[in-house]
Design an enzyme around this catalytic site. Structure first.
Site, short mmCIF file in Angstrom:
data_model
loop_
_atom_site.label_atom_id
_atom_site.label_comp_id
_atom_site.label_asym_id
_atom_site.label_seq_id
_atom_site.Cartn_x
_atom_site.Cartn_y
_atom_site.Cartn_z
N ARG A 1 5.32 -2.51 -0.26
CA ARG A 1 5.99 -1.58 0.66
C ARG A 1 4.98 -0.81 1.52
O ARG A 1 5.06 -0.82 2.74
CB ARG A 1 6.78 -0.58 -0.18
CG ARG A 1 7.97 0.04 0.48
CD ARG A 1 8.65 0.91 -0.55
NE ARG A 1 8.40 0.36 -1.88
CZ ARG A 1 9.24 -0.42 -2.52
NH1 ARG A 1 10.39 -0.72 -1.98
NH2 ARG A 1 8.94 -0.90 -3.72
N THR A 2 4.03 -0.15 0.86
CA THR A 2 3.11 0.72 1.60
C THR A 2 2.23 -0.10 2.55
O THR A 2 2.05 0.27 3.71
CB THR A 2 2.23 1.52 0.63
OG1 THR A 2 3.08 2.23 -0.27
CG2 THR A 2 1.36 2.51 1.36
N LYS B 1 -16.73 -9.93 -7.07
CA LYS B 1 -18.10 -10.38 -7.32
C LYS B 1 -19.00 -9.23 -7.75
O LYS B 1 -20.21 -9.39 -7.85
CB LYS B 1 -18.68 -11.04 -6.06
CG LYS B 1 -17.90 -12.25 -5.61
CD LYS B 1 -18.43 -12.77 -4.28
CE LYS B 1 -17.54 -13.87 -3.73
NZ LYS B 1 -17.82 -14.16 -2.32
N ARG C 1 -6.06 2.16 -0.51
CA ARG C 1 -5.29 2.28 -1.76
C ARG C 1 -6.24 1.91 -2.88
O ARG C 1 -6.86 0.84 -2.84
CB ARG C 1 -4.09 1.33 -1.69
CG ARG C 1 -3.48 0.89 -3.02
CD ARG C 1 -2.67 1.95 -3.71
NE ARG C 1 -1.53 2.44 -2.98
CZ ARG C 1 -0.27 2.01 -3.16
NH1 ARG C 1 -0.01 1.05 -4.02
NH2 ARG C 1 0.72 2.56 -2.50
N HIS D 1 -0.51 10.65 -2.82
CA HIS D 1 0.02 9.59 -1.97
C HIS D 1 0.70 10.31 -0.79
O HIS D 1 1.92 10.39 -0.72
CB HIS D 1 1.04 8.75 -2.76
CG HIS D 1 1.47 7.48 -2.08
ND1 HIS D 1 1.10 7.16 -0.79
CD2 HIS D 1 2.22 6.45 -2.51
CE1 HIS D 1 1.62 5.99 -0.46
NE2 HIS D 1 2.31 5.54 -1.50
#
Lengths: 328, 185
Positions: free
Chosen positions: A74-75, A102, A124, A152
């Site tokens: 969604r975000t 890595k 995020r 958020h």
């Protein structure tokens, strides 16, 4: 109704016309006037989605990197659509395909991206404070799309936008937030925003999922869902975040639903025009009954639609840089 | 402001008569108001558009749909300054389809033509009008783009260091157009 009726007078100048910071790290850093500026700008942005050509040239030539270290549909999609509607060039980097697997550190990843001169980075990350770290080492504007259990901000802004759209203002509303209070960055951002804008916030959840010092934020805490929803103008359900739970916080999902689930019967305790909200993804039959989620009081899909407008507003306002910075 | 010279070049009566004259010109040129729609550029263009709609209603008896356009996101100087606060954007409200309509675009002052250019780009994103005509209360010259108004309230020769301020009842409490000599910018 005459055609003129839908054209509004919006001539008054806003209290502030820009954000002070180059980044959006959290609601914590925003003043009430800045929050109002973002919501007003989003109001103007929302109209673009109804046009035949859903695109404006405002961010032409700007590059935005969407750097997602946690799964998100969604975000990430919402940010990407917002960026494209403003004509920015977008680049998506997801953990599974990046050098992080890595062994590269977050700071090194960011500095390598910076070397390619993006204008903004949408981040995020599962660690609280990841955005603050990048903000210190990057020249690009950093937008927090969720950092660990911290904040958020764009979710809280779109929730506020959705409430304001229906209720005109946030001041004086009773907002009940129910669910996993311990792991929720959405909760933290929402509490900061709603209390700052003058709403009365009640939080409700099992005592095991209730942070010990939650009252410090100026909210009323209870483990009685009836007390929380009685007379509520807005009910916000939070997802039970099984992926963040290592211990046994409650006996079973079924018992959780019986004690804290939002049902039609419980909804009747709220005001007659209550709004039911959920930031998604929903666990039907855990924190919310399907009849409530799909019912007439649910604004869950409005939240998703408004997310694009709010993110366009944030991108637009940050694209000009911070007020106090000198021209490069 | 104290050492700047200013002169009222249009008063309330003059503005009212001018808008009435423009409304008649609109009806004459378009042979009525059929298929017409007014779109004002925020902020003062919207109020002028609404006044024209009222006068057109008196003349023809018909409502002319009226919309409001914010051109900020189409400005050609939006991202030119590397760092600085962004202009405040307002909602665009065009509550009708502009496809095949005759659009009357309304602004208060025509100067460089850059605002009009932005407005034309914005309008095209809403559809394909049959035609677009430009209405301005004041044309002060100094065009930087090949743009010309179809209806002009007043041609006002100016120097680039002067400023033209349109004040309207709805936003400023009184109706007048003022030519101001800027002392210090």
């Amino acid at each position: 109704m005459s055609p003129q009726a839908t054209v509004h007078d919006i001539d008054q100048r806003p209290a502030v016309t820009s954000l002070r910071s180059k980044d959006l790290l959290g609601i914590f850093e925003l003043t009430p006037d800045e929050i109002t500026l973002i919501l007003d700008t989003a109001d103007a942005m929302k109209e673009i989605a109804s046009r035949p050509i859903k695109k404006v040239p405002a961010l032409r030539g700007k590059t935005v990197v969407n750097l997602f270290f946690e799964p998100s549909t969604r975000t990430r999609t919402s940010f990407e659509i917002a960026e494209k509607r403003l004509s920015a060039d977008t680049l998506n980097i997801a953990i599974a395909t990046s050098s992080v697997v890595k062994g590269e550190t977050l700071a090194d990843t960011a500095l390598n991206l910076e070397a390619m001169h993006p204008d903004m980075i949408v981040l995020r990350h599962s660690s609280s404070g990841a955005c603050h770290l990048l903000s210190r080492i990057c020249r690009s504007a950093i937008i927090n799309a969720g950092d660990g259990m911290h904040e958020h901000p764009t979710q809280a802004l779109l929730d506020a936008f959705t409430i304001r759209e229906r209720k005109r203002q946030l001041k004086g509303l009773k907002v009940a937030i129910i669910g996993d209070l311990l792991h929720s960055r959405v909760l933290r951002s929402n509490i900061l925003l709603l209390t700052r804008m003058g709403a009365e916030v009640w939080v409700c959840g099992p005592p095991t999922l209730m942070p010990a010092d939650i009252r410090r934020f100026g909210v009323t805490a209870t483990s009685s869902i009836e007390a929380a929803v009685t007379g509520a103008d807005v009910i916000m359900l939070l997802r039970i975040q099984l992926e963040r739970m290592e211990g046994a916080y409650f006996p079973s999902l079924r018992e959780y639903f019986n004690v804290f689930g939002m049902t039609e019967a419980r909804m009747k305790l709220a005001t007659p025009d209550v709004m039911i909200m959920h930031p998604g993804p929903m666990n039907r039959g855990v924190e919310i009954a399907s009849e409530v989620a799909d019912g007439p009081y649910s604004v869950i899909l409005d939240q998703v639609a408004n997310g694009v407008a709010v993110r366009m507003a944030v991108l637009y306002l940050l694209a000009g840089g911070a007020e106090h910075e000198e021209a490069a | 402001m104290s050492d700047s010279k200013s002169a009222v070049v249009m008063d309330a009566d003059r503005i009212a008569r001018t808008l009435t004259r423009i409304a008649h010109e609109i009806v004459e040129r378009n042979k009525g108001v059929d298929g017409l729609a007014l779109v004002g550029i925020r902020t003062r263009g919207v109020h002028i558009a609404r006044r024209l709609a009222r006068i057109l209603k008196q003349i023809s008896g018909d409502d002319v749909p009226t919309g409001a356009l914010d051109i900020t996101l189409y400005r050609d100087d939006l991202m030119r300054h590397p760092v600085g606060p962004q202009p405040v954007i307002r909602r665009t409200e065009i509550p009708f389809s502009i496809d095949n309509k005759k659009i009357l675009l309304v602004d208060d002052v025509l100067y460089t033509g850059r605002t009009t250019r932005a407005a034309l780009d914005a309008l095209i994103d809403f559809g394909r009008p049959q035609l677009i005509q430009l209405i301005v209360l004041v044309d002060r010259g100094h065009r930087e783009l090949p743009i010309k108004a179809d209806y002009v309230g007043k041609n006002l020769p100016t120097n680039p260091d002067e400023s033209v301020q349109v004040r309207l009842q709805e936003t400023d409490g009184n109706d007048e157009v003022v030519l101001q000599q800027e002392a210090i910018v």
